[in-house]
Design a protein around this motif. Structure first.
Motif, mmCIF file in Angstrom:
data_model
loop_
_atom_site.group_PDB
_atom_site.id
_atom_site.type_symbol
_atom_site.label_atom_id
_atom_site.label_comp_id
_atom_site.label_asym_id
_atom_site.label_seq_id
_atom_site.Cartn_x
_atom_site.Cartn_y
_atom_site.Cartn_z
ATOM 1 N N SER A 148 0.676 -1.193 -0.065
ATOM 2 C CA SER A 148 0.000 -0.084 0.134
ATOM 3 C C SER A 148 0.967 1.170 -0.071
ATOM 4 C CB SER A 148 -1.049 -0.230 1.088
ATOM 5 O OG SER A 148 -1.764 1.058 1.147
ATOM 6 N N ASP A 149 0.887 1.950 1.196
ATOM 7 C CA ASP A 149 1.552 3.080 1.253
ATOM 8 C C ASP A 149 3.164 3.070 1.686
ATOM 9 O OD1 ASP A 149 -0.283 4.875 0.138
ATOM 10 O OD2 ASP A 149 -1.211 5.419 2.257
ATOM 11 N N TYR A 150 3.345 1.766 1.967
ATOM 12 C CA TYR A 150 4.777 1.407 2.509
ATOM 13 C C TYR A 150 5.559 0.257 1.479
ATOM 14 C CZ TYR A 150 3.271 3.257 6.777
ATOM 15 O OH TYR A 150 2.678 4.233 7.905
ATOM 16 N N VAL A 151 6.783 0.253 1.746
ATOM 17 C CA VAL A 151 7.360 -0.836 0.803
ATOM 18 C C VAL A 151 8.129 -1.568 2.007
ATOM 19 C CG1 VAL A 151 7.696 0.424 -1.107
ATOM 20 C CG2 VAL A 151 9.435 0.385 0.431
ATOM 21 N N ASN A 152 8.393 -2.787 1.792
ATOM 22 C CA ASN A 152 9.115 -3.812 2.388
ATOM 23 C C ASN A 152 10.444 -3.970 1.705
ATOM 24 O OD1 ASN A 152 9.964 -5.739 4.349
ATOM 25 N ND2 ASN A 152 8.762 -7.285 3.249
ATOM 26 N N VAL A 209 13.767 -6.111 1.577
ATOM 27 C CA VAL A 209 14.115 -7.297 2.226
ATOM 28 C C VAL A 209 15.590 -7.798 1.754
ATOM 29 C CG1 VAL A 209 13.845 -9.883 2.262
ATOM 30 C CG2 VAL A 209 11.818 -8.233 1.895
ATOM 31 N N THR A 210 16.513 -7.951 2.808
ATOM 32 C CA THR A 210 17.702 -8.680 2.522
ATOM 33 C C THR A 210 17.717 -9.859 3.056
ATOM 34 O OG1 THR A 210 18.503 -7.768 4.757
ATOM 35 C CG2 THR A 210 18.680 -6.138 3.014
ATOM 36 N N ALA A 211 19.101 -10.613 2.845
ATOM 37 C CA ALA A 211 19.187 -11.926 3.361
ATOM 38 C C ALA A 211 18.808 -11.885 4.940
ATOM 39 C CB ALA A 211 20.321 -12.496 2.784
ATOM 40 N N LYS A 212 19.268 -10.908 5.555
ATOM 41 C CA LYS A 212 19.013 -10.918 7.089
ATOM 42 C C LYS A 212 17.904 -10.043 7.883
ATOM 43 C CE LYS A 212 24.020 -11.764 7.605
ATOM 44 N NZ LYS A 212 25.211 -11.252 8.167
ATOM 45 N N HIS A 213 17.630 -9.127 7.096
ATOM 46 C CA HIS A 213 16.725 -8.188 7.561
ATOM 47 C C HIS A 213 15.420 -7.723 6.566
ATOM 48 C CE1 HIS A 213 19.298 -7.357 10.993
ATOM 49 N NE2 HIS A 213 20.335 -7.118 10.135
ATOM 50 N N LYS A 214 14.344 -7.174 7.273
ATOM 51 C CA LYS A 214 13.385 -6.638 6.523
ATOM 52 C C LYS A 214 13.098 -5.230 6.836
ATOM 53 C CE LYS A 214 10.820 -10.816 5.202
ATOM 54 N NZ LYS A 214 9.575 -11.755 5.393
ATOM 55 N N TYR A 215 12.850 -4.274 6.298
ATOM 56 C CA TYR A 215 12.591 -2.977 6.569
ATOM 57 C C TYR A 215 11.341 -2.347 5.984
ATOM 58 C CZ TYR A 215 17.797 -3.250 7.456
ATOM 59 O OH TYR A 215 18.883 -3.676 7.642
ATOM 60 N N ILE A 216 10.384 -1.958 6.850
ATOM 61 C CA ILE A 216 9.115 -1.268 6.350
ATOM 62 C C ILE A 216 9.354 0.134 6.501
ATOM 63 C CG2 ILE A 216 6.703 -1.315 6.960
ATOM 64 C CD1 ILE A 216 7.538 -3.967 6.178
ATOM 65 N N VAL A 217 9.189 0.678 5.209
ATOM 66 C CA VAL A 217 9.660 2.078 5.127
ATOM 67 C C VAL A 217 8.532 2.674 4.129
ATOM 68 C CG1 VAL A 217 11.046 3.794 3.700
ATOM 69 C CG2 VAL A 217 11.949 1.643 4.557
ATOM 70 N N TYR A 218 8.048 3.926 4.778
ATOM 71 C CA TYR A 218 7.038 4.676 4.261
ATOM 72 C C TYR A 218 7.317 5.459 3.172
ATOM 73 C CZ TYR A 218 3.040 8.283 4.299
ATOM 74 O OH TYR A 218 1.907 9.042 3.847
ATOM 75 N N THR A 219 7.045 4.892 2.074
ATOM 76 C CA THR A 219 7.201 5.317 0.730
ATOM 77 C C THR A 219 6.381 4.229 -0.275
ATOM 78 O OG1 THR A 219 8.801 6.382 -1.144
ATOM 79 C CG2 THR A 219 9.247 4.226 0.026
ATOM 80 N N THR A 220 6.293 4.820 -1.682
ATOM 81 C CA THR A 220 5.648 4.109 -2.559
ATOM 82 C C THR A 220 6.680 3.252 -3.412
ATOM 83 O OG1 THR A 220 5.722 5.860 -4.134
ATOM 84 C CG2 THR A 220 3.615 5.674 -2.619
#
Length: 238
Positions: free
Chosen positions: A160-164, A166-177
């Protein structure tokens, strides 16, 4: 510093040139020789100089004859009392032609020509290797700014209004399209849009089967139908 040699059968002229060379801090005298035969021997023994001050009229072997014999002569400044040899001398590509008697100012001008020719002959340095592109970006995760090396990113998924991210070790939820991030990553050649909801880092693909990209670490990303032509064409350049 330019190394020099003098070849002149007139002792007074040799002494004058030796004195002028001594006055010039950027010149160093390597040899002062009394005839062309001695000069030929000097060069055939493997000696090299940057500048040769050369008389023309000498017994046994004239200055012009010596130049015709030498296979790789240095920069040559003719020093002679005769003006009528100038055409022949310049056909042999001498740097300058000094008519005796000449003063230190004229001598210095001739040396300056040698220096200018040597500077012009120095090849330009090769272009500096481009620095590797900076693949780090700061993204805002909750209230923190986190540095992410996007070479390590496997894929980016729209939420939706965020992106996920994804790296091999982490996931970052960021507010952007996803569209905004795709634009930001346009300078990252490995990232390609493969689905309306996915950006994929092609350098992490291990295999592709049934329009599904298998990434390192057991991650799978679908290849959307409308993106398949562009995606498979890009793989030809990997």
């Amino acid at each position: 510093m330019l190394t020099c040699a003098i070849i002149d059968d007139d002792e007074i002229n040799r002494l004058t040139l030796e004195h002028y060379i001594e006055l010039a801090p950027h010149l160093k005298l390597e040899a002062s020789l009394a005839d062309g035969i001695a000069g030929l021997t000097f060069f055939r023994e493997g000696n090299k100089v940057d500048v040769l001050f050369l008389d023309i009229e000498m017994p046994h072997l004239s200055g012009l004859e010596l130049l015709r014999v030498l296979t790789d002569p240095p920069e040559v400044i003719i020093t002679t009392s005769r003006q009528d040899f100038a055409v022949d001398a310049f056909e042999l590509r001498v740097t300058d032609y000094l008519v005796k008697p000449f003063d230190f100012a004229r001598f210095s001008q001739a040396v300056q020509r040698v220096q200018s020719r040597q500077v012009a002959a120095v090849p330009a340095p090769p272009p500096a290797a481009e620095s590797p592109a900076n693949t780090d970006l700061f993204v805002k995760v909750n209230s923190r700014m986190v540095r992410i090396n996007f070479d390590d990113v496997l894929y980016v998924e729209a939420l939706s209004d965020y992106v996920n991210i994804v790296t091999a070790k982490h996931k970052y939820i960021v507010y952007t399209t996803l569209k905004a991030l795709e634009t930001r990553l346009s300078t990252f050649p490995n990232f390609i849009r493969v689905h309306r909801s996915y950006l994929l880092n092609t350098q992490h693909i291990e295999s592709i089967e049934d329009n599904m990209a298998n990434l390192r670490g057991g991650h799978f990303v679908p290849i959307g139908k409308s993106y398949q032509d562009g995606f498979y064409k890009s793989l030809q350049r990997i």
